[in-house]
Motif scaffolding. Structure first.
Motif, PDB file in Angstrom:
ATOM      1  N   ASP A 357       7.253   9.886 -11.621  1.00  0.00           N
ATOM      2  CA  ASP A 357       8.227  10.837 -11.066  1.00  0.00           C
ATOM      3  C   ASP A 357       8.473  10.572  -9.584  1.00  0.00           C
ATOM      4  O   ASP A 357       9.604  10.678  -9.105  1.00  0.00           O
ATOM      5  N   ILE A 358       7.402  10.257  -8.857  1.00  0.00           N
ATOM      6  CA  ILE A 358       7.557   9.956  -7.426  1.00  0.00           C
ATOM      7  C   ILE A 358       8.432   8.719  -7.249  1.00  0.00           C
ATOM      8  O   ILE A 358       9.335   8.681  -6.399  1.00  0.00           O
ATOM      9  N   GLY A 359       8.192   7.698  -8.065  1.00  0.00           N
ATOM     10  CA  GLY A 359       8.995   6.488  -7.983  1.00  0.00           C
ATOM     11  C   GLY A 359      10.462   6.757  -8.233  1.00  0.00           C
ATOM     12  O   GLY A 359      11.335   6.273  -7.496  1.00  0.00           O
ATOM     13  N   ALA A 360      10.749   7.550  -9.271  1.00  0.00           N
ATOM     14  CA  ALA A 360      12.145   7.875  -9.586  1.00  0.00           C
ATOM     15  C   ALA A 360      12.781   8.721  -8.495  1.00  0.00           C
ATOM     16  O   ALA A 360      13.982   8.596  -8.216  1.00  0.00           O
ATOM     17  N   ALA A 361      11.978   9.589  -7.866  1.00  0.00           N
ATOM     18  CA  ALA A 361      12.526  10.516  -6.866  1.00  0.00           C
ATOM     19  C   ALA A 361      12.834   9.822  -5.546  1.00  0.00           C
ATOM     20  O   ALA A 361      13.858  10.114  -4.912  1.00  0.00           O
ATOM     21  N   ILE A 362      11.963   8.898  -5.119  1.00  0.00           N
ATOM     22  CA  ILE A 362      12.169   8.284  -3.807  1.00  0.00           C
ATOM     23  C   ILE A 362      13.051   7.044  -3.870  1.00  0.00           C
ATOM     24  O   ILE A 362      13.548   6.574  -2.836  1.00  0.00           O
ATOM     25  N   GLY A 363      13.274   6.504  -5.075  1.00  0.00           N
ATOM     26  CA  GLY A 363      14.084   5.306  -5.217  1.00  0.00           C
ATOM     27  C   GLY A 363      15.469   5.419  -4.589  1.00  0.00           C
ATOM     28  O   GLY A 363      15.866   4.554  -3.787  1.00  0.00           O
ATOM     29  N   PRO A 364      16.241   6.476  -4.916  1.00  0.00           N
ATOM     30  CA  PRO A 364      17.581   6.590  -4.319  1.00  0.00           C
ATOM     31  C   PRO A 364      17.556   6.696  -2.799  1.00  0.00           C
ATOM     32  O   PRO A 364      18.414   6.119  -2.121  1.00  0.00           O
ATOM     33  N   SER A 365      16.591   7.420  -2.246  1.00  0.00           N
ATOM     34  CA  SER A 365      16.513   7.570  -0.789  1.00  0.00           C
ATOM     35  C   SER A 365      16.266   6.223  -0.120  1.00  0.00           C
ATOM     36  O   SER A 365      16.919   5.872   0.879  1.00  0.00           O
ATOM     37  N   ILE A 366      15.315   5.458  -0.663  1.00  0.00           N
ATOM     38  CA  ILE A 366      15.046   4.130  -0.113  1.00  0.00           C
ATOM     39  C   ILE A 366      16.273   3.234  -0.245  1.00  0.00           C
ATOM     40  O   ILE A 366      16.650   2.513   0.684  1.00  0.00           O
ATOM     41  N   ALA A 367      16.925   3.313  -1.402  1.00  0.00           N
ATOM     42  CA  ALA A 367      18.076   2.449  -1.658  1.00  0.00           C
ATOM     43  C   ALA A 367      19.190   2.677  -0.649  1.00  0.00           C
ATOM     44  O   ALA A 367      19.729   1.718  -0.073  1.00  0.00           O
ATOM     45  N   PHE A 368      19.538   3.933  -0.417  1.00  0.00           N
ATOM     46  CA  PHE A 368      20.680   4.208   0.442  1.00  0.00           C
ATOM     47  C   PHE A 368      20.354   3.993   1.919  1.00  0.00           C
ATOM     48  O   PHE A 368      21.254   3.767   2.726  1.00  0.00           O
ATOM     49  N   MET A 369      19.084   4.035   2.277  1.00  0.00           N
ATOM     50  CA  MET A 369      18.711   3.648   3.639  1.00  0.00           C
ATOM     51  C   MET A 369      18.900   2.152   3.844  1.00  0.00           C
ATOM     52  O   MET A 369      19.409   1.701   4.876  1.00  0.00           O
ATOM     53  N   ILE A 370      18.512   1.365   2.839  1.00  0.00           N
ATOM     54  CA  ILE A 370      18.585  -0.093   2.978  1.00  0.00           C
ATOM     55  C   ILE A 370      20.024  -0.593   2.888  1.00  0.00           C
ATOM     56  O   ILE A 370      20.430  -1.473   3.664  1.00  0.00           O
ATOM     57  N   ILE A 371      20.825  -0.048   1.971  1.00  0.00           N
ATOM     58  CA  ILE A 371      22.182  -0.578   1.812  1.00  0.00           C
ATOM     59  C   ILE A 371      23.090  -0.196   2.979  1.00  0.00           C
ATOM     60  O   ILE A 371      24.194  -0.732   3.105  1.00  0.00           O
ATOM     61  N   SER A 372      22.641   0.718   3.828  1.00  0.00           N
ATOM     62  CA  SER A 372      23.426   1.047   5.015  1.00  0.00           C
ATOM     63  C   SER A 372      23.295  -0.042   6.086  1.00  0.00           C
ATOM     64  O   SER A 372      24.060  -0.069   7.049  1.00  0.00           O
ATOM     65  N   MET A 373      22.353  -0.951   5.896  1.00  0.00           N
ATOM     66  CA  MET A 373      22.155  -2.062   6.828  1.00  0.00           C
ATOM     67  C   MET A 373      23.113  -3.203   6.483  1.00  0.00           C
ATOM     68  O   MET A 373      23.675  -3.257   5.382  1.00  0.00           O
ATOM     69  N   ALA A 374      23.288  -4.129   7.423  1.00  0.00           N
ATOM     70  CA  ALA A 374      24.044  -5.346   7.135  1.00  0.00           C
ATOM     71  C   ALA A 374      23.294  -6.156   6.074  1.00  0.00           C
ATOM     72  O   ALA A 374      22.071  -6.319   6.161  1.00  0.00           O
ATOM     73  N   SER A 375      24.022  -6.639   5.065  1.00  0.00           N
ATOM     74  CA  SER A 375      23.419  -7.367   3.934  1.00  0.00           C
ATOM     75  C   SER A 375      22.381  -6.518   3.217  1.00  0.00           C
ATOM     76  O   SER A 375      21.427  -7.035   2.628  1.00  0.00           O
ATOM     77  N   GLY A 376      22.595  -5.187   3.236  1.00  0.00           N
ATOM     78  CA  GLY A 376      21.612  -4.276   2.659  1.00  0.00           C
ATOM     79  C   GLY A 376      21.405  -4.463   1.168  1.00  0.00           C
ATOM     80  O   GLY A 376      20.278  -4.360   0.667  1.00  0.00           O
ATOM     81  N   PHE A 377      22.491  -4.742   0.422  1.00  0.00           N
ATOM     82  CA  PHE A 377      22.351  -4.923  -1.027  1.00  0.00           C
ATOM     83  C   PHE A 377      21.472  -6.133  -1.348  1.00  0.00           C
ATOM     84  O   PHE A 377      20.670  -6.089  -2.288  1.00  0.00           O
ATOM     85  N   SER A 378      21.618  -7.187  -0.588  1.00  0.00           N
ATOM     86  CA  SER A 378      20.785  -8.369  -0.811  1.00  0.00           C
ATOM     87  C   SER A 378      19.321  -8.062  -0.532  1.00  0.00           C
ATOM     88  O   SER A 378      18.431  -8.426  -1.316  1.00  0.00           O
ATOM     89  N   TYR A 379      19.055  -7.384   0.591  1.00  0.00           N
ATOM     90  CA  TYR A 379      17.673  -7.001   0.902  1.00  0.00           C
ATOM     91  C   TYR A 379      17.077  -6.131  -0.205  1.00  0.00           C
ATOM     92  O   TYR A 379      15.924  -6.304  -0.597  1.00  0.00           O
ATOM     93  N   LEU A 380      17.887  -5.192  -0.692  1.00  0.00           N
ATOM     94  CA  LEU A 380      17.403  -4.226  -1.680  1.00  0.00           C
ATOM     95  C   LEU A 380      17.021  -4.915  -2.985  1.00  0.00           C
ATOM     96  O   LEU A 380      15.909  -4.732  -3.504  1.00  0.00           O
ATOM     97  N   TYR A 381      17.937  -5.729  -3.516  1.00  0.00           N
ATOM     98  CA  TYR A 381      17.702  -6.295  -4.848  1.00  0.00           C
ATOM     99  C   TYR A 381      16.814  -7.534  -4.814  1.00  0.00           C
ATOM    100  O   TYR A 381      16.016  -7.748  -5.742  1.00  0.00           O
ATOM    101  N   ILE A 382      16.916  -8.345  -3.780  1.00  0.00           N
ATOM    102  CA  ILE A 382      15.989  -9.467  -3.676  1.00  0.00           C
ATOM    103  C   ILE A 382      14.583  -8.957  -3.387  1.00  0.00           C
ATOM    104  O   ILE A 382      13.587  -9.475  -3.915  1.00  0.00           O
ATOM    105  N   GLY A 383      14.496  -7.896  -2.575  1.00  0.00           N
ATOM    106  CA  GLY A 383      13.191  -7.264  -2.347  1.00  0.00           C
ATOM    107  C   GLY A 383      12.606  -6.710  -3.634  1.00  0.00           C
ATOM    108  O   GLY A 383      11.395  -6.846  -3.891  1.00  0.00           O
ATOM    109  N   GLY A 384      13.450  -6.092  -4.462  1.00  0.00           N
ATOM    110  CA  GLY A 384      12.985  -5.591  -5.753  1.00  0.00           C
ATOM    111  C   GLY A 384      12.507  -6.714  -6.652  1.00  0.00           C
ATOM    112  O   GLY A 384      11.498  -6.576  -7.370  1.00  0.00           O
ATOM    113  N   ALA A 385      13.224  -7.846  -6.625  1.00  0.00           N
ATOM    114  CA  ALA A 385      12.807  -9.006  -7.418  1.00  0.00           C
ATOM    115  C   ALA A 385      11.430  -9.489  -6.985  1.00  0.00           C
ATOM    116  O   ALA A 385      10.575  -9.812  -7.823  1.00  0.00           O
ATOM    117  N   VAL A 386      11.192  -9.534  -5.676  1.00  0.00           N
ATOM    118  CA  VAL A 386       9.887  -9.961  -5.162  1.00  0.00           C
ATOM    119  C   VAL A 386       8.785  -9.022  -5.633  1.00  0.00           C
ATOM    120  O   VAL A 386       7.688  -9.468  -6.030  1.00  0.00           O
TER     121      VAL A 386
END
Length: 412
Positions: A357-386
């Motif tokens: 539940d914690i993972g599901a709850a904090i996932g969106p918050s982390i995601a939208f913080m990262i995608i607000s950065m330059a190249s945020g989508f790449s950081y988010l999904y490549i980081g998830g792959a790692v």
């Protein structure tokens, strides 16, 4: 040894859970569009209502786990079904933000009963050599509630209104009591959930190995849920819009990014009953669950990083569908590993549910913080792959240590 005390019990629990999910799943399709019918005053209230149940589950789960030690599984599911029916009927009978916050909070409590009770039912009633099959059956069947809730909600809410559909779904949820009272045996106390918890002696090495396994299961459950239910589900439409635009031409038909995201994610609920069960059956074989989990983590991890890439939409859709299939496989296998041992306790199942539940709850918050950065989508999904690849490496090391320990025991 676990006994198959009542063959239909797991299916009954899954079916009742599916019926209760109808109303909740319908809201994710209908509420963002028909929020005024619920008496809401602003769109931000929709976001609060669709997430508040997740945060309520965090403090509710320990209480529910404690309660399941003192009541029967049957009693817990009756409570869950009554709460689920009350909340879904309430969507049709009450309007206004405050009323709906209360209803969604009650649903959070109901889901804690369903989730912990469902894991416990598989742990208790699955045959020892069919844990994977039983977990796949349970996961696949209960998620049919999400499929039909979204599908039927999308069809009938525009025709008859949100209130009428909610009342109909509430009545269907209440019908789950018939299945519980008819097909589940009555029990009482802690023995109803874990009837014959054996006191199996541990060597010091086995104790460390068992604790490492539970720790790795918990970490995997957290990150799989965060990456799939939290990040992927909340940002998929944003990824499409970022790479393809607000509208996408698909087979000479223009569709919105939101529609394409919803379509892709709903596909998972179509194959879930079949794929989850099949993967569970494979994992019951001689090779075991952990090697399959490692393979699924590696394959899904590699593909997960490609979601952020700008490529032809058809190739991107295929990759995304494969990642969603990987989510089904990883979730089923990790859940099965979590309950695979007779020494697994109700305390662990409760903690495992909270961690997810914690993972599901904090996932969106982390995601939208990262995608607000330059190249945020790449950081988010490549980081998830790692992260997924690191989990695969961790399970590989665990498996090697486990095999080495078994080799030493055979040589002793």
């Amino acid at each position: 040894m676990k006994e198959n005390k009542k063959p239909n019990t797991i299916k009954v629990v899954a079916l009742v859970t599916a019926l209760s999910l109808l109303g909740d799943s319908m809201l994710y399709i209908a509420l963002p569009i028909y929020w005024e019918q619920a008496g809401l005053e602003s769109l931000w209230q929709v976001g609060v209502l669709l997430s508040v149940n997740r945060f309520v589950r965090l403090p509710a789960a320990p209480f529910v786990g404690w309660l399941y030690k003192r009541i029967s599984l049957k009693t817990g599911l009756v409570i869950a079904t009554l709460l689920g029916a009350l909340t879904t009927l309430g969507y049709g009978l009450f309007t206004g933000f405050i009323a709906w916050v209360i209803l969604r909070s009650l649903w959070g409590v109901a889901w804690s009963f369903f989730r912990i009770g469902g894991l416990a039912s598989v742990s208790v009633y699955a045959k020892k050599d069919e844990v994977g099959k039983s977990m796949g059956t349970y996961n696949g069947l209960y998620r049919l509630g999400s499929l039909f809730g979204m599908l039927l909600g999308g069809i009938f809410v525009p025709l008859v209104g949100l209130q009428a559909v909610a009342v109909a779904f509430g009545i269907l949820t209440l019908s789950g009591l018939f299945f519980i009272l008819t097909f589940m045996e009555q029990g009482s106390g802690r023995s109803a959930v874990f009837p014959h918890a054996p006191k199996i002696p541990f060597t010091s090495a086995e104790t460390v190995q068992f604790r490492n396994k539970l720790l790795l299961v918990s970490i995997s459950g957290f990150f799989i849920t965060m990456l799939m239910q939290g990040i992927l589900a909340s940002t998929l439409s944003s990824v499409i819009e970022n790479n393809q635009g607000e509208f996408v031409t698909l087979f000479q038909v223009m569709v919105s990014a939101a529609f394409l995201s919803g379509f892709l994610q709903s596909c998972r609920w179509i194959w879930e009953p079949f794929l989850a069960r099949r993967v569970g059956i494979w994992s019951d074989g001689r090779a075991g669950r952990v090697p399959l989990l490692i393979i699924s983590l590696i394959l899904t991890g590699v593909l997960y990083g490609f979601i952020s890439f700008d490529m032809p939409v058809i190739f991107w859709m295929i990759i995304t569908l494969l990642v969603l299939a990987g989510a089904t496989v990883m979730t089923t296998l990790n859940d099965a590993v979590a309950i695979d041992d007779e020494k697994t306790s109700m305390n662990f199942l409760t903690g495992y549910t909270i961690i997810q539940d914690i993972g599901a709850a904090i996932g969106p918050s982390i995601a939208f913080m990262i995608i607000s950065m330059a190249s945020g989508f790449s950081y988010l999904y490549i980081g998830g792959a790692v992260i997924l690849l690191v989990l695969a490496l961790s399970w590989t090391l665990f498996l090697m240590k486990q095999d080495a320990h078994r080799g030493r025991r055979r040589d002793a």
